[in-house]
Design an enzyme around this catalytic site. Structure first.
Site, short mmCIF file in Angstrom:
data_model
loop_
_atom_site.label_atom_id
_atom_site.label_comp_id
_atom_site.label_asym_id
_atom_site.label_seq_id
_atom_site.Cartn_x
_atom_site.Cartn_y
_atom_site.Cartn_z
N GLY A 108 0.83 -1.21 0.00
CA GLY A 108 0.00 0.00 0.00
C GLY A 108 0.86 1.25 0.00
N THR A 135 -6.20 -2.64 -1.86
CA THR A 135 -5.88 -1.28 -2.32
C THR A 135 -4.39 -1.14 -2.65
OG1 THR A 135 -5.67 -0.62 0.00
CG2 THR A 135 -7.75 -0.08 -1.11
N GLY A 186 -1.39 -13.13 17.67
CA GLY A 186 -1.12 -14.55 17.93
C GLY A 186 0.27 -14.92 17.42
N TYR A 205 -14.47 1.29 10.22
CA TYR A 205 -13.03 1.62 10.30
C TYR A 205 -12.66 2.09 11.70
CZ TYR A 205 -8.60 3.93 8.95
OH TYR A 205 -7.29 4.32 8.85
N THR A 242 -1.90 11.39 6.29
CA THR A 242 -0.56 11.31 5.71
C THR A 242 -0.69 11.27 4.19
OG1 THR A 242 0.26 10.20 7.67
CG2 THR A 242 1.54 9.88 5.67
P1 NAD Z 1 -3.51 1.78 1.67
O1 NAD Z 1 -4.93 1.45 1.37
O2 NAD Z 1 -2.67 2.34 0.58
O3 NAD Z 1 -2.75 0.50 2.23
C1 NAD Z 1 -3.38 -0.55 2.91
C2 NAD Z 1 -2.76 -1.86 2.43
O4 NAD Z 1 -3.35 -2.94 3.16
C3 NAD Z 1 -3.01 -2.13 0.96
O5 NAD Z 1 -1.82 -2.57 0.35
C4 NAD Z 1 -4.07 -3.22 0.98
O6 NAD Z 1 -4.06 -4.02 -0.18
C5 NAD Z 1 -3.70 -3.97 2.23
N1 NAD Z 1 -4.82 -4.73 2.81
C6 NAD Z 1 -6.09 -4.28 3.05
N2 NAD Z 1 -6.83 -5.27 3.60
C7 NAD Z 1 -6.00 -6.36 3.71
C8 NAD Z 1 -6.18 -7.66 4.20
N3 NAD Z 1 -7.37 -8.09 4.66
N4 NAD Z 1 -5.13 -8.52 4.16
C9 NAD Z 1 -3.93 -8.12 3.68
N5 NAD Z 1 -3.70 -6.89 3.20
C10 NAD Z 1 -4.73 -6.01 3.22
O7 NAD Z 1 -3.53 2.74 2.93
P2 NAD Z 1 -2.35 3.53 3.68
O8 NAD Z 1 -2.68 4.96 3.62
O9 NAD Z 1 -1.05 3.06 3.21
O10 NAD Z 1 -2.60 3.04 5.18
C11 NAD Z 1 -1.79 2.05 5.78
C12 NAD Z 1 -2.22 1.86 7.23
O11 NAD Z 1 -2.07 3.09 7.95
C13 NAD Z 1 -3.68 1.44 7.39
O12 NAD Z 1 -3.78 0.50 8.45
C14 NAD Z 1 -4.39 2.72 7.78
O13 NAD Z 1 -5.52 2.49 8.55
C15 NAD Z 1 -3.30 3.44 8.57
N6 NAD Z 1 -3.50 4.90 8.55
C16 NAD Z 1 -3.25 5.62 7.42
C17 NAD Z 1 -3.47 6.99 7.41
C18 NAD Z 1 -3.17 7.84 6.20
O14 NAD Z 1 -3.41 9.05 6.24
N7 NAD Z 1 -2.62 7.33 5.13
C19 NAD Z 1 -3.98 7.62 8.56
C20 NAD Z 1 -4.25 6.84 9.67
C21 NAD Z 1 -4.00 5.48 9.67
#
Ligand code: NAD
Ligand code: UDP
Length: 312
Positions: free
Chosen positions: A10, A35, A100, A143, A173
């Site tokens: 991601g 995603t 786990g 979420y 971010t």
């Molecule tokens: P993103 O959607 O680009 O990345 C999420 C990744 O998780 C993707 O590669 C997706 O394919 C993978 N994924 C989703 N469900 C999955 C599953 N069931 N099994 C395996 N892989 C799975 O989002 P991001 O912005 O890179 O966010 C990454 C993390 O940081 C997330 O947990 C998000 O909640 C957290 N976060 C991000 C932000 C932000 O502003 N970008 C803010 C707060 C928290």
């Protein structure tokens, strides 16, 4: 070290994998590509230090690792609301599986939590002591509540099973490798501006956010993971707050676009204000964002210009 990064394909995960490979670690990048995209990690596939596993975190997985960064979860409201049941399963069952694993192999685990645990905050700016104002039954709940349960699980595995945990609450971010169709405000506005299309401000644009450049966030994540004796939760974000309307104007000016601003309905439960209090991170890790917003946006705009040109 042997490090597992879930959600590693991601936006944030790919930057984290890149940095960890550069520092000489062996990375297991686990992703179900909901995603995430192979393009984000293409440049790492040739490294003998990088391994890719297509797997869904809601299913258990047997691996031997020293550390786990658990990022798997869609982060854009458009994507996490597309299949809300799957989103909450990802946060809750994914967290149980990763905890786990951490317990079995005695790995330190960091959970990517979120400012969304504060919901539509009544306290401003938000510090870690604030318990939040989350609607448990709304469109964002899959979420927000999923991430809140994940924090609870982290703390209970820590208290009950002595799992070595780190919780980071990430605020908005942005940066290169956000998906074109991500649906979040930074990518939407930049792509709209580069195409000279209307910029879609939801509501009257008076709601605020505070945007952190991805390299700064990754630096903070590493510092928290490598620091002894702190479980968190710890806020990480850029305290510079801006209204969404001001942000739209800034993107138009930085791109030199001829786009107009148009107003669209505000999505339900959209938080009115958000700004991190990062005193805890400053004091304990000496961390604060180093990238000025215009500098970070220029890098992001260059990235999207290249992507749009290569798609043309
Ligand atoms: P993103 O959607 O680009 O990345 C999420 C990744 O998780 C993707 O590669 C997706 O394919 C993978 N994924 C989703 N469900 C999955 C599953 N069931 N099994 C395996 N892989 C799975 O989002 P991001 O912005 O890179 O966010 C990454 C993390 O940081 C997330 O947990 C998000 O909640 C957290 N976060 C991000 C932000 C932000 O502003 N970008 C803010 C707060 C928290
Ligand atoms: N937003 C907007 N236009 C868009 C996308 C988002 O005005 O095209 C607004 C959205 O309503 C919210 C803010 O920008 O107030 C940040 O939205 P985003 O989805 O990026 O993240 P989050 O709401 O989770 O902070």
């Amino acid at each position: 070290m042997r490090i597992l990064v879930t959600g590693g394909a991601g936006f944030i995960g790919s930057h984290l994998c890149e940095r960890l490979v550069k520092e000489g670690n062996d990375i297991l990048c686990l992703d179900n590509f909901y995603t995430g995209r192979k393009e984000n990690i293409d440049h790492l596939l040739d490294s003998h230090r990088f391994e890719l596993i297509r797997h869904d975190v809601i299913e258990p997985v047997l691996l031997e690792v020293d550390r786990i960064y658990n990022l798997a979860c869609p982060a854009s409201p458009v994507h996490y609301q597309y299949n809300p049941v799957k989103t909450i399963k990802t946060s809750v069952m994914g967290m149980i599986n990763m905890l786990g694993l951490a317990k079995r192999v005695k790995a330190r685990i960091l959970q990517a939590s979120t400012s969304e645990v504060y919901g539509d905050p009544l306290v401003h700016p938000q510090s870690e002591e604030y318990w939040g104002n989350v609607n448990p039954i709304g469109l964002r709940s899959c979420y927000d509540e999923g991430k809140r349960v994940a924090e609870t699980l982290m703390m209970d595995y820590h208290r009950q099973n002595a799992v070595d945990i780190r919780i980071i609450r990430i605020f908005n971010t942005y940066g290169p490798r956000m998906a074109l169709n991500d649906g979040r405000v930074v990518s939407n506005f930049i792509v709209q501006a580069l195409r000279n299309e209307d910029i879609t401000v939801y509501g009257d644009g008076s709601q605020t956010r505070s945007f952190c450049f991805v390299d700064d966030l990754v630096e903070g994540m590493l510092r928290l993971m490598n620091c002894d004796g702190i479980t968190g939760p710890m806020n990480m974000g850029n305290p510079t707050e801006t209204s969404i309307l001001e942000f739209a104007t800034r993107i138009i000016s930085l791109t030199g676009s001829s786009s107009r601003i148009v107003f669209k309905p505000l999505p339900s439960d959209d938080p009115k204000q958000r700004q991190p209090d990062i005193t805890f991170a400053r004091k304990t890790l000496g961390w604060e964002p180093a990238t000025d917003i215009d500098a970070g946006l220029k890098k992001t705009i260059n990235y999207f210009s290249r992507i749009l040109a290569s798609n043309a």
